[in-house]
Design an enzyme around this catalytic site. Structure first.
Site, short mmCIF file in Angstrom:
data_model
loop_
_atom_site.label_atom_id
_atom_site.label_comp_id
_atom_site.label_asym_id
_atom_site.label_seq_id
_atom_site.Cartn_x
_atom_site.Cartn_y
_atom_site.Cartn_z
N ASP A 136 11.72 -32.70 -0.03
CA ASP A 136 11.67 -33.76 -1.04
C ASP A 136 10.79 -34.94 -0.62
OD1 ASP A 136 13.29 -32.30 -2.67
OD2 ASP A 136 15.10 -33.49 -2.37
N CYS A 150 12.06 -23.03 -12.29
CA CYS A 150 11.74 -24.43 -12.54
C CYS A 150 10.34 -24.64 -11.99
CB CYS A 150 12.76 -25.36 -11.90
SG CYS A 150 12.57 -25.48 -10.14
N ARG A 155 14.30 -39.23 -13.50
CA ARG A 155 15.42 -38.33 -13.17
C ARG A 155 16.07 -38.75 -11.85
NH1 ARG A 155 14.13 -32.42 -12.46
NH2 ARG A 155 16.23 -32.69 -11.65
N ARG A 187 13.98 -20.44 -7.61
CA ARG A 187 15.27 -21.08 -7.32
C ARG A 187 16.48 -20.34 -7.89
NH1 ARG A 187 14.58 -27.48 -7.90
NH2 ARG A 187 16.19 -27.52 -6.32
N LYS A 233 21.07 -39.77 -5.31
CA LYS A 233 21.31 -38.88 -6.45
C LYS A 233 21.89 -37.54 -5.98
CE LYS A 233 17.74 -36.27 -7.91
NZ LYS A 233 18.03 -34.83 -7.97
N ASN A 234 21.35 -37.01 -4.89
CA ASN A 234 21.78 -35.68 -4.45
C ASN A 234 23.15 -35.68 -3.78
OD1 ASN A 234 19.50 -34.60 -5.51
ND2 ASN A 234 18.52 -34.06 -3.57
C1 UD1 Z 1 18.73 -29.24 -3.04
C2 UD1 Z 1 18.32 -30.60 -3.55
C3 UD1 Z 1 16.81 -30.65 -3.73
C4 UD1 Z 1 16.10 -30.25 -2.44
C5 UD1 Z 1 16.63 -28.92 -1.92
C6 UD1 Z 1 16.10 -28.56 -0.55
C7 UD1 Z 1 20.25 -31.30 -4.83
C8 UD1 Z 1 20.84 -31.59 -6.15
N1 UD1 Z 1 18.99 -30.83 -4.81
O1 UD1 Z 1 18.35 -28.29 -4.04
O2 UD1 Z 1 16.45 -31.99 -4.08
O3 UD1 Z 1 14.71 -30.12 -2.68
O4 UD1 Z 1 18.07 -28.96 -1.81
O5 UD1 Z 1 16.40 -29.54 0.36
O6 UD1 Z 1 20.86 -31.53 -3.79
N2 UD1 Z 1 18.01 -20.18 -2.63
C9 UD1 Z 1 18.22 -18.85 -2.90
N3 UD1 Z 1 19.41 -18.49 -3.47
C10 UD1 Z 1 20.40 -19.39 -3.77
C11 UD1 Z 1 20.17 -20.73 -3.49
C12 UD1 Z 1 18.96 -21.12 -2.92
O7 UD1 Z 1 17.36 -18.01 -2.64
O8 UD1 Z 1 21.44 -18.97 -4.27
C13 UD1 Z 1 16.73 -20.61 -2.04
C14 UD1 Z 1 15.92 -21.54 -2.93
O9 UD1 Z 1 15.15 -20.83 -3.88
C15 UD1 Z 1 15.07 -22.28 -1.92
C16 UD1 Z 1 16.01 -22.40 -0.70
O10 UD1 Z 1 17.00 -21.39 -0.89
O11 UD1 Z 1 13.95 -21.54 -1.57
C17 UD1 Z 1 16.70 -23.72 -0.55
O12 UD1 Z 1 17.25 -24.11 -1.79
P1 UD1 Z 1 18.55 -25.00 -1.92
O13 UD1 Z 1 18.86 -25.66 -0.61
O14 UD1 Z 1 19.62 -24.22 -2.56
O15 UD1 Z 1 18.05 -26.11 -2.94
P2 UD1 Z 1 18.96 -26.81 -3.99
O16 UD1 Z 1 20.34 -26.88 -3.45
O17 UD1 Z 1 18.73 -26.21 -5.33
#
Ligand code: UD1
Length: 431
Positions: free
Chosen positions: A307, A120, A399, A125, A22-23
């Site tokens: 995850d 969320c 999901r 996030r 999915k990701n």
């Molecule tokens: C993706 C995955 C999710 C997984 C996560 C971590 C997808 C669709 N989802 O989520 O399943 O749990 O990676 O492996 O691929 N952060 C910030 N600012 C930002 C972006 C992120 O502070 O602009 C922080 C987040 O709050 C979190 C950390 O960085 O603490 C990592 O998040 P991130 O890798 O961005 O997760 P997702 O990409 O949302």
């Protein structure tokens, strides 16, 4: 709302096939925005988040065609008529990954309007790193009324150093930079296999991206991208969930159609006593070893994935001794712990650490799924609990897992889905 009813105690035996990730599928679908030509994606999992992304692309004017029969996992996307470069709050609130369209929209059309995702269940996030990166590429960004608005005549290559490693942030900006003018160098990038899979698709579309899978990406922007055909990588988290299921139930399970190179977390599971052997594109789990507790910390790839943390916790409840689980990526990702405790687990939460003391017998209870991976851990606990576990709100699991109950049932689990009985609608009276 559907529920799962699980009668614990059945060992899982046989072969289970893993679906596409999915990701990896979500960013691949967003990449179709970058071209007027059709993008054909194979091995797309049939899960709710994919349906949400389909709705999102259609709302923009895209044509999304799903395959039928044997081509059931093929999706063809054509974004020729991209009329509305927007992602509404209605859609983004149900799936944060919708923010992946921000970079591609501004790169292709020069503007984008995307709702802020808000909080969320597993933490705040934010998407500040996506926004900061787009500004580095020359986009003008405003945030108003809960929406991010981005505008740029043409994005310009630049230097991006991520303050923190972000998976979708890396993907979003990689897509934007693919159509920017000149070279972009991105440092401290996510190294997840899903990021590398997206780079592979973009390169087939004519992008020039080097370094995918490493912390530094070099992207030479091109003026136009074309259509392509691409097969999505297998879902490593689904594979990991089945590995834990086999180990917990003392089964003998072959997990087929996965990529063992992506299953970097198996070292940690082996440390807990899980017997794993690899052959080509499958892994075999022989659950005849006793499990022992061990400490685990979630980290970015190739570290132990957040995850898989909830599933690991379910495993730890059935391992001898204590396991200290440290959640490094998200601040509020222990909601499953309370439900596992209701089933008899001994878990203490101290901030970002969970201390699990095993082995405690689990007894069936009515439990509530709170997010995608939390629900997976409850299914795993239900497979070994004494009696009938009822899991409510399984839409969370739908999901990201394709028909998990059918896959588990086919290898011996006693699990079924029950739907809520809706009152019958009164018959319409004709005029
Ligand atoms: C993706 C995955 C999710 C997984 C996560 C971590 C997808 C669709 N989802 O989520 O399943 O749990 O990676 O492996 O691929 N952060 C910030 N600012 C930002 C972006 C992120 O502070 O602009 C922080 C987040 O709050 C979190 C950390 O960085 O603490 C990592 O998040 P991130 O890798 O961005 O997760 P997702 O990409 O949302």
């Amino acid at each position: 709302m559907d529920k799962f009813v699980i009668r614990g105690g059945e060992p899982l035996v046989g072969t289970v096939r893993v679906s596409g990730a999915k990701n990896a599928a979500l960013p691949a679908m967003a990449a179709a925005i970058l071209t007027e030509e059709p993008v054909i994606l194979e091995n797309i999992p049939d899960v709710r988040d994919i349906q949400t992304e389909r709705r999102l692309l259609e709302a923009m004017g895209g044509e999304v065609e799903l395959g039928y029969g044997r081509a059931h996992h093929r999706t063809t996307i054509c974004m020729r008529n991209l009329a509305a470069p927007e992602a509404s709050y209605e859609i983004v609130k149900t799936m944060r990954a919708s923010t992946l369209v921000l970079g591609p929209l501004v790169a292709r059309t020069g503007r984008a309007r995307v709702s802020l995702p808000g909080g969320c269940a597993i933490g705040a996030r934010p998407i500040d790193l996506h926004i900061k990166g787009l500004e580095q590429l020359g986009a003008k960004i405003t945030v108003e009324h809960g929406y991010v608005e981005a505008a740029a005549d043409r994005l310009k290559g630049g230097e991006i150093v991520f303050d923190k490693i972000t998976v979708t942030g890396t993907e979003d900006l990689m897509m934007a930079a693919a159509l920017a003018d000149g070279q972009t160098v991105m440092q401290n990038c996510a190294r997840e296999p899903e990021v590398a899979d997206l780079a592979a698709l973009l390169n087939k579309m004519g992008a020039r991206i080097e370094g995918a899978g490493s912390a530094t990406l070099r992207i030479q922007g091109v003026p136009k991208l074309k259509g392509a055909r691409h097969r999505i990588i297998p879902d490593r988290i689904e594979a990991g969930t089945f590995i834990v299921a086999a180990a917990l139930t003392g089964g003998d399970l072959i997990i087929a159609n996965c990529d063992p190179r992506h299953l970097t977390f198996t070292n940690k599971l082996q440390e807990c006593g899980v017997k794993i052997s690899h052959t080509g594109d499958s892994v075999r789990i022989q659950g005849d070893n006793p499990l022992q507790g061990c400490d685990m910390t979630t980290e970015e790839f190739p570290g132990f994935p957040t995850d898989m943390q909830a599933q690991f916790m379910a495993l730890a409840t059935q391992a001898e001794g204590s396991s200290i689980i440290t959640e490094n990526i998200f601040e509020n990702r222990f909601m499953h712990a309370g439900e596992l405790v209701r089933m008899g687990a001994n878990i203490k939460i101290e901030g970002r650490r969970a201390i699990v003391r095993g082995k405690t017998p689990l007894s069936a209870a009515a439990v509530l799924a709170s997010d995608l991976r939390a629900s997976a851990s409850l299914v795993l606990a239900g497979l070994v609990a004494d009696g009938e576990t009822i899991i409510d709100r399984v839409y969370h699991i739908d999901r990201g897992y394709e028909r998990i109950e059918e896959k588990l049932r086919a290898v011996g689990a006693a699990i079924r889905r029950i739907g809520e009985m809706l009152p019958k609608r009164p018959a319409l009276v004709g005029s």
